[in-house]
Design a protein around this motif. Structure first.
Motif, short mmCIF file in Angstrom:
data_model
loop_
_atom_site.label_atom_id
_atom_site.label_comp_id
_atom_site.label_asym_id
_atom_site.label_seq_id
_atom_site.Cartn_x
_atom_site.Cartn_y
_atom_site.Cartn_z
N ARG A 287 -5.13 4.51 -5.93
CA ARG A 287 -4.51 4.14 -4.66
C ARG A 287 -4.98 2.76 -4.20
O ARG A 287 -4.24 2.02 -3.55
N ARG A 288 -6.21 2.42 -4.56
CA ARG A 288 -6.81 1.20 -4.02
C ARG A 288 -6.65 -0.04 -4.90
O ARG A 288 -6.65 -1.16 -4.39
N LEU B 223 -7.72 9.51 -8.32
CA LEU B 223 -6.52 9.24 -7.52
C LEU B 223 -6.81 8.21 -6.44
O LEU B 223 -6.01 7.31 -6.19
N ASP B 224 -7.98 8.32 -5.84
CA ASP B 224 -8.35 7.39 -4.78
C ASP B 224 -8.46 5.95 -5.32
O ASP B 224 -8.00 5.00 -4.69
N VAL C 153 0.49 7.50 -6.16
CA VAL C 153 -0.53 8.55 -6.21
C VAL C 153 0.09 9.94 -5.97
O VAL C 153 -0.26 10.91 -6.65
N SER C 154 1.05 10.02 -5.07
CA SER C 154 1.75 11.31 -4.87
C SER C 154 2.42 11.75 -6.16
O SER C 154 2.39 12.93 -6.53
N ARG D 63 1.74 2.06 -3.44
CA ARG D 63 0.60 2.66 -4.17
C ARG D 63 0.39 4.11 -3.74
O ARG D 63 0.06 4.96 -4.56
N ASN D 64 0.60 4.39 -2.47
CA ASN D 64 0.49 5.78 -2.00
C ASN D 64 1.53 6.67 -2.68
O ASN D 64 1.22 7.79 -3.07
N TYR E 299 4.62 -0.55 -10.16
CA TYR E 299 4.24 0.82 -9.79
C TYR E 299 5.20 1.86 -10.36
O TYR E 299 5.10 3.04 -10.04
N GLN F 215 0.83 -1.21 0.00
CA GLN F 215 0.00 0.00 0.00
C GLN F 215 0.86 1.25 0.00
O GLN F 215 0.53 2.24 -0.64
#
Ligand code: SAH
Length: 227
Positions: A46-47, A42-43, A28-29, A24-25, A63, A21
């Motif tokens: 992230r998921r 974006l959410d 997204v950044s 993945r965060n 990623y 995770q």
């Protein structure tokens, strides 16, 4: 917001280390820094675990900001392009029904499935489609229907669509796709041959179509017939 997938995914789908995770965060950044603004998109990015859409040997690279091979001379699109195209498609409102042409790994399909009530996805290489279906099943994305067919003809049975996303580049926009757009619907499509294709958003208005050039991209070519 639909929470079906992530709340139920097993620890192995969540990943560890380079597939965790936290990774993945970080993705997204990076997408935000690159200009992706839609928080809903974006959410979802992230998921959805991107690493399960590539071969295990490539999972640690899933990623990275790059396209990766998925076999049969095809690639999973780089995260920024997936985010950008999705953002163009979603715009402001939630989508009712979306058509995707070029299921490939199924990653973009999974992203769309979290943003639309119903997703229809067409792929011309049976082996890729089989694997994509299995991944979508594991993620319990039950609002996706897939079809083994030449996507240049769209999928007339479920038309019209309020969004159509095309993941392979034709030389010109296939007329069937324009015809299957709902009024107010948007077609996001790379167009042209060679390494630099135009990424267009075509909106169907009551009496005409409006085209906007969004970016330049590099997709695999759209191929006729079935592989
Ligand atoms: N969105 C995918 C990208 C896959 S690459 C992903 O994230 O993995 C593009 C895909 O389009 C390939 O799988 C290719 O087989 C498919 N494709 C190319 N021409 C097509 C056509 N005419 N009909 C359906 N799929 C097509």
């Amino acid at each position: 917001m639909d929470k079906r997938v992530d709340d139920e995914i097993s620890p192995s789908l969540r990943g560890i280390g380079m597939t965790s995770q936290r990774t993945r965060n970080r993705l997204v950044s990076r997408l935000r820094a690159q200009g992706i603004k839609n928080m809903v998109v974006l959410d979802v990015m992230r998921r959805v675990p991107r690493h399960i859409f590539v071969d295990e040997a490539l999972a640690s690279r899933a990623y990275e900001e790059t396209a990766l091979p998925i076999g049969h001379k095809q690639t999973i699109s780089q995260p920024f392009v997936v985010a950008r195209m999705t953002e163009c498609l979603v715009h402001e409102s939630r989508l009712t029904s979306v058509l995707e042409v070029g299921t490939g790994s199924g990653y973009q399909t999974a992203i769309l499935a979290k943003l639309a009530d119903q997703v229809f996805s067409v792929e011309r290489i049976a082996a890729l489609l089989d694997r994509a279906r299995e991944r979508l099943r594991i993620l319990k994305l039950t609002n996706v229907r897939t079809r083994y067919a030449d996507g240049r003809a769209g999928w007339a049975e479920y038309a019209p669509y309020d969004g159509i996303l095309v993941a392979a580049a034709p030389v010109g926009v296939p007329p069937a796709l324009l015809g299957q757009l709902a009024i107010g619907g948007r077609l996001v499509i790379p167009v042209g041959r060679g390494p630099r294709q135009r990424l267009s958003v075509i909106t169907r208005l009551a009496t005409c179509y409006e085209e906007e050039l969004v970016d330049y991209v590099r997709f695999v070519p759209m191929v006729g017939g079935m592989g």
